[in-house]
Write an enzyme that holds these catalytic residues in place. Structure first.
Site, PDB file in Angstrom:
ATOM      1  N   CYS A 152       0.863  -1.178   0.000  1.00  0.00           N
ATOM      2  CA  CYS A 152       0.000   0.000   0.000  1.00  0.00           C
ATOM      3  C   CYS A 152       0.899   1.227   0.000  1.00  0.00           C
ATOM      4  CB  CYS A 152      -0.906   0.007   1.224  1.00  0.00           C
ATOM      5  SG  CYS A 152      -1.947   1.487   1.343  1.00  0.00           S
TER       6      CYS A 152
ATOM      7  N   GLU B 150      -3.972   0.769  -5.815  1.00  0.00           N
ATOM      8  CA  GLU B 150      -2.953  -0.158  -6.301  1.00  0.00           C
ATOM      9  C   GLU B 150      -2.825   0.048  -7.803  1.00  0.00           C
ATOM     10  OE1 GLU B 150      -0.905  -1.632  -4.620  1.00  0.00           O
ATOM     11  OE2 GLU B 150      -1.787  -2.039  -2.658  1.00  0.00           O
TER      12      GLU B 150
END
Length: 220
Positions: free
Chosen positions: A2, A101
């Protein structure tokens, strides 16, 4: 993994976490090395502090290492010197509304935005430490986001995702004993995905257009 997330719907902070964090502006592109709100246990209570994303262990002399500790793998927390004590005594929660992402295809990085429609504001599991700048003597809180293997939805884009805590796990994660079983992929059926503008690729770009839907790629 992340490396970017959002913090919006801040008006729901109290209902989501049971405490106030003061006036918080909505943010759409929080990146490593930036400051952000985190929740920690302090004096028997849960409090909101500002910390730098990118953990710098207290024993480090060089603060520049923090950029490379933006994430911590759930599977190896007990094996890493930087995380071993923190997972027992210095856990934190990072409030978020969604995370990004990227999928790289044909030399282009396409961003995708993941949210939980039923939880406009949720908490990601993290670790926090306080580092003292040897030159200024200033004490600075820093944090890292814990990641786990992706669920089936996120795995379409990336093989890892942040650990998202269930609402009932928020207080135990901060103030209870360490229970590694909570560090699991969040159920994919409760999440949503959206291909968004490449504006988010630039960490200097922080506008709401970062989460605008983009035209789907021909492979998506």
């Amino acid at each position: 993994m992340c490396m970017r997330y959002t913090l919006t719907h801040t008006e729901e902070f109290v209902s989501a976490f049971g405490i106030s964090c003061g006036e918080i502006e909505g943010r759409y592109n929080i990146a490593p090395t930036q400051d952000a709100p985190v929740l920690v246990a302090e004096g028997g209570a849960i409090v909101c502090i500002t910390a730098r994303w990118g953990l710098v262990p207290a024993w480090k002399k060089d603060g520049e290492c923090g950029e490379w500790l933006a994430n911590a793998r759930a599977e190896t927390l007990a094996e890493k010197a930087a995380f071993f004590d923190l997972v027992q005594h210095s856990r934190c929660i990072i409030p978020a509304s969604g995370f990004y992402e990227w999928k790289r295809e044909r030399g282009i990085s396409y961003p995708f935005y993941f949210t939980i429609p039923s939880r406009p504001l949720f908490g990601m599991a993290g670790l926090c430490d306080w580092w003292t700048d040897p030159e200024s003597g200033i004490l600075k809180a820093t944090f890292t986001i814990i990641t786990c293997p992706s669920n089936d939805l996120v795995a379409r884009i990336h093989n890892r995702m942040p650990v998202i805590l269930e609402e009932d796990d928020v207080t135990p994660w901060l103030a209870g004993p360490y229970v590694p079983d909570v560090l699991q992929p969040y159920p994919d059926a409760r999440m949503a995905i959206l291909q968004v503008s490449q504006a988010v690729n630039n960490p200097a770009h922080e506008g709401a257009d970062c989460i605008l839907e983009a035209g789907k790629s021909d492979w998506w």
